[in-house]
Scaffold this motif. Structure first.
Motif, short mmCIF file in Angstrom:
data_model
loop_
_atom_site.label_atom_id
_atom_site.label_comp_id
_atom_site.label_asym_id
_atom_site.label_seq_id
_atom_site.Cartn_x
_atom_site.Cartn_y
_atom_site.Cartn_z
N UNK A 1 0.64 -0.65 -0.32
CA UNK A 1 0.03 -0.35 0.07
C UNK A 1 0.62 0.73 0.11
N UNK A 2 0.41 2.53 -0.42
CA UNK A 2 1.20 3.39 -1.05
C UNK A 2 0.42 4.78 -0.71
N UNK A 3 -0.09 5.19 0.50
CA UNK A 3 -0.82 6.28 1.29
C UNK A 3 -0.16 7.76 0.86
N UNK A 4 -1.23 8.35 0.47
CA UNK A 4 -1.13 9.63 0.03
C UNK A 4 -1.92 10.81 0.70
N UNK B 1 -2.36 -6.06 4.22
CA UNK B 1 -0.87 -5.21 3.67
C UNK B 1 0.36 -4.64 4.27
N UNK B 2 1.00 -4.85 3.74
CA UNK B 2 2.69 -3.87 3.89
C UNK B 2 2.81 -2.12 3.00
N UNK B 3 2.93 -1.88 4.60
CA UNK B 3 3.06 -0.28 3.66
C UNK B 3 4.23 0.25 2.78
N UNK B 4 4.21 0.26 1.77
CA UNK B 4 5.23 0.67 1.14
C UNK B 4 5.75 1.52 0.48
N UNK B 5 4.89 2.79 0.32
CA UNK B 5 5.22 3.76 0.20
C UNK B 5 4.29 5.03 0.95
N UNK B 6 4.63 6.29 1.14
CA UNK B 6 4.36 7.12 2.59
C UNK B 6 4.63 9.02 1.66
N UNK B 7 3.39 9.30 0.55
CA UNK B 7 3.49 11.39 0.70
C UNK B 7 3.13 11.81 1.41
N UNK B 8 3.78 12.79 1.30
CA UNK B 8 3.47 13.42 2.39
C UNK B 8 3.32 15.30 2.29
N UNK B 9 2.87 16.07 3.11
CA UNK B 9 3.31 17.83 2.48
C UNK B 9 4.51 17.64 3.85
N UNK B 10 3.78 19.15 4.38
CA UNK B 10 5.15 18.92 4.97
C UNK B 10 5.42 18.63 6.49
N UNK B 11 4.60 17.80 6.75
CA UNK B 11 3.99 17.15 8.52
C UNK B 11 5.61 15.98 8.30
N UNK C 1 5.80 10.52 11.06
CA UNK C 1 6.43 9.87 12.30
C UNK C 1 6.20 8.41 11.82
N UNK C 2 6.52 7.66 11.19
CA UNK C 2 7.37 6.82 11.15
C UNK C 2 7.92 6.55 9.09
N UNK C 3 8.10 5.64 9.45
CA UNK C 3 9.06 5.66 8.17
C UNK C 3 8.74 4.12 6.77
N UNK C 4 9.00 3.70 5.60
CA UNK C 4 8.32 3.06 4.85
C UNK C 4 9.42 2.72 3.40
#
Length: 69
Positions: free
Chosen positions: A7-10, A31-41, A44-47
């Motif tokens: 999963x990639x979370x935008x 589910x496995x966290x593959x990717x994160x897309x963030x704004x400026x915040x 609190x986790x890695x992927x």
């Protein structure tokens, strides 16, 4: 047994993104966290892939993340 779905979370730091991360955490066998897309915040986790809107190459990295097989 099936492989967990990657999963990639935008928008990972918004309210819906945080809720999606909670669901991923509750079901690690599904589910496995593959990717994160963030704004400026800070999420609190890695992927394996993290794209911040402030990254100079954010657009290309985001496209690569969401099209990764």
């Amino acid at each position: 047994m099936r492989r967990p779905l990657s999963i990639a979370v935008l928008g990972a730091t918004g309210s819906i993104g945080r809720q999606a991360l909670e669901v991923i955490d509750r079901f690690p066998d599904r589910f496995r966290l593959f990717g994160l897309a963030t704004g400026s915040s800070d999420p609190g986790r890695s992927a394996p892939v993290v794209v911040r809107a402030s990254d100079p190459d954010a657009e290309q990295r985001l496209e690569a993340m969401v099209t990764h097989p």
